[in-house]
Scaffold this active site. Sequence first.
Site, mmCIF file in Angstrom:
data_model
loop_
_atom_site.group_PDB
_atom_site.id
_atom_site.type_symbol
_atom_site.label_atom_id
_atom_site.label_comp_id
_atom_site.label_asym_id
_atom_site.label_seq_id
_atom_site.Cartn_x
_atom_site.Cartn_y
_atom_site.Cartn_z
ATOM 1 N N GLY A 87 0.824 -1.206 0.000
ATOM 2 C CA GLY A 87 0.000 0.000 0.000
ATOM 3 C C GLY A 87 0.853 1.249 0.000
ATOM 4 O O GLY A 87 0.558 2.223 -0.705
ATOM 5 N N ARG A 115 -8.256 -2.077 -1.520
ATOM 6 C CA ARG A 115 -8.057 -0.960 -0.607
ATOM 7 C C ARG A 115 -8.487 0.356 -1.251
ATOM 8 O O ARG A 115 -8.270 0.588 -2.445
ATOM 9 C CB ARG A 115 -6.591 -0.901 -0.150
ATOM 10 C CG ARG A 115 -6.207 -2.142 0.632
ATOM 11 C CD ARG A 115 -4.741 -2.183 1.004
ATOM 12 N NE ARG A 115 -4.394 -1.187 1.998
ATOM 13 C CZ ARG A 115 -3.201 -1.130 2.597
ATOM 14 N NH1 ARG A 115 -2.263 -2.000 2.281
ATOM 15 N NH2 ARG A 115 -2.965 -0.207 3.500
ATOM 16 N N THR A 157 -6.020 7.580 5.769
ATOM 17 C CA THR A 157 -4.667 7.038 5.832
ATOM 18 C C THR A 157 -3.725 8.191 5.544
ATOM 19 O O THR A 157 -3.957 8.982 4.618
ATOM 20 C CB THR A 157 -4.425 5.891 4.839
ATOM 21 O OG1 THR A 157 -3.011 5.644 4.763
ATOM 22 C CG2 THR A 157 -4.957 6.197 3.463
ATOM 23 N N GLN A 159 -1.054 8.165 4.178
ATOM 24 C CA GLN A 159 -0.346 7.988 2.917
ATOM 25 C C GLN A 159 -0.918 8.869 1.807
ATOM 26 O O GLN A 159 -0.206 9.187 0.852
ATOM 27 C CB GLN A 159 -0.348 6.512 2.527
ATOM 28 C CG GLN A 159 0.518 5.677 3.470
ATOM 29 C CD GLN A 159 0.348 4.186 3.278
ATOM 30 O OE1 GLN A 159 -0.610 3.728 2.661
ATOM 31 N NE2 GLN A 159 1.279 3.414 3.813
ATOM 32 N N ASP A 301 -0.861 0.465 13.098
ATOM 33 C CA ASP A 301 -0.229 -0.825 12.838
ATOM 34 C C ASP A 301 0.071 -1.583 14.128
ATOM 35 O O ASP A 301 0.358 -2.787 14.096
ATOM 36 C CB ASP A 301 1.066 -0.636 12.046
ATOM 37 C CG ASP A 301 0.809 -0.323 10.584
ATOM 38 O OD1 ASP A 301 -0.331 -0.547 10.126
ATOM 39 O OD2 ASP A 301 1.731 0.155 9.897
ATOM 40 N N ARG A 332 -8.523 -5.423 10.694
ATOM 41 C CA ARG A 332 -7.736 -5.935 11.809
ATOM 42 C C ARG A 332 -8.497 -5.945 13.132
ATOM 43 O O ARG A 332 -8.191 -6.754 14.020
ATOM 44 C CB ARG A 332 -6.435 -5.132 11.931
ATOM 45 C CG ARG A 332 -5.455 -5.464 10.807
ATOM 46 C CD ARG A 332 -4.213 -4.611 10.836
ATOM 47 N NE ARG A 332 -3.247 -5.084 9.836
ATOM 48 C CZ ARG A 332 -2.200 -4.387 9.434
ATOM 49 N NH1 ARG A 332 -1.973 -3.176 9.928
ATOM 50 N NH2 ARG A 332 -1.374 -4.886 8.535
#
Length: 417
Positions: A87, A115, A157, A159, A301, A332
């Site tokens: 990702g 995603r 996110t 990112q 994470d 998760r």
Amino acid sequence: MEKNIPTVRIPGSKSHSIRALLIACFARGTSRIENLLISSDTKSTMKAIEDLGCRLEYADDGNTLIVDSTDMGKGLEKASLDLGNSGTGTYLLLGLAASLGIPVTIYGDESLNSRPIGPLCDAYRKLGAKVADNDGKPPVTIQGPLKGGEVSIECRTSQYLSSLLMAGVLSKGEVRISCPILYEKPYVSITLKWLDEQKVDYSISKDLEHSSVMGNGKYRCLDTMIGGDFSSASFFFCLAAAKGISLRVLGLDRNDPQGDKRVLEVLEKMGCTTEWTEGGVIVTGPEELLGGTFDINDIPDALPILSAIAPLATEDVKLTNVPQARIKETDRIAVMRENLEALGADVEEESDGIVIHKGSVLHGAKVKGYDDHRVIMALSILGAVIPGIEIDSTDKAAVTFPSFFELLDTVRKEIEK
């Protein structure tokens, strides 16, 4: 006495490694990167930049990668890049690829192609690129150049923002970014570290939610060393916490902006002690692991490993404000709840987190890794404490930490001496 403490050395950071590879790719010259993490994710990124025309080879020391991007992009009319499960590579490369001015298609495996990337695609359209996506998910085809402009984007996110900041350097004009929602802020700080070292002309607010990059810039070649990965180190921090032992974790820089360094703060509140030494940190677990409520929005994470050791605590553990954990390689939150219940834990799933109640009596059982590297490693750490835990598949740990099981086995043998 200290010399008998079990020791583990952590490999290079995935976040830093991928950023270094992409900067080296678009610097259009020769770069040297020492201690680059070699994992499935970084290999996917390396293959992608090779497909763009970079030449990669190792120096005689075997630990320094030479990236020659002098001819990057030359002769290409289009490109198709398989980023596997990465990702980070996908999001960060997307905007940089627009600078090539040719259609570049980015895709990955089944997990990556599920995603969300729609908000980032919309942002690049507003900045002047032509973008085609698969209903807001990869594969994505982008063609630039970026013209610049102003975008507002919800970054569930971090990112997304890192991608826009890195791409903004190569935009034809200034890129201004507003983030009404911004999760995982420490990962943006990692990107800013690289921009600072590149002497990029940018500005950003203290809360990181308003930024601008002047554009019409260039990247400089690198001669750098990658520090250890705090995300990977977290598994061994938590092993010390779970077993109530001291463990020396080497290869880490205390001043590194990596967010998962904060896992140490969480463990200290759970009763652990930490001592920084030259080249790393010694983590000592308590006789009884404490609980508490922990906002982990900036370290999503860490949810698998913190929830894995939580049933061992003498108090409830609540991990909260981390809804983005549902859109990683797996959901998760749901996956860890399912697995912990299979092991006998009393778990409550919330929309943005998970609660693990005290008093659980854990037992061995078959559990599912769901091909998620962090879930697999988290369950393996718990398996070092609770006998009889069987994970259905473990090979995906290599996505970020190929030497994980080798190091875990070494540490377990040292502990048992």
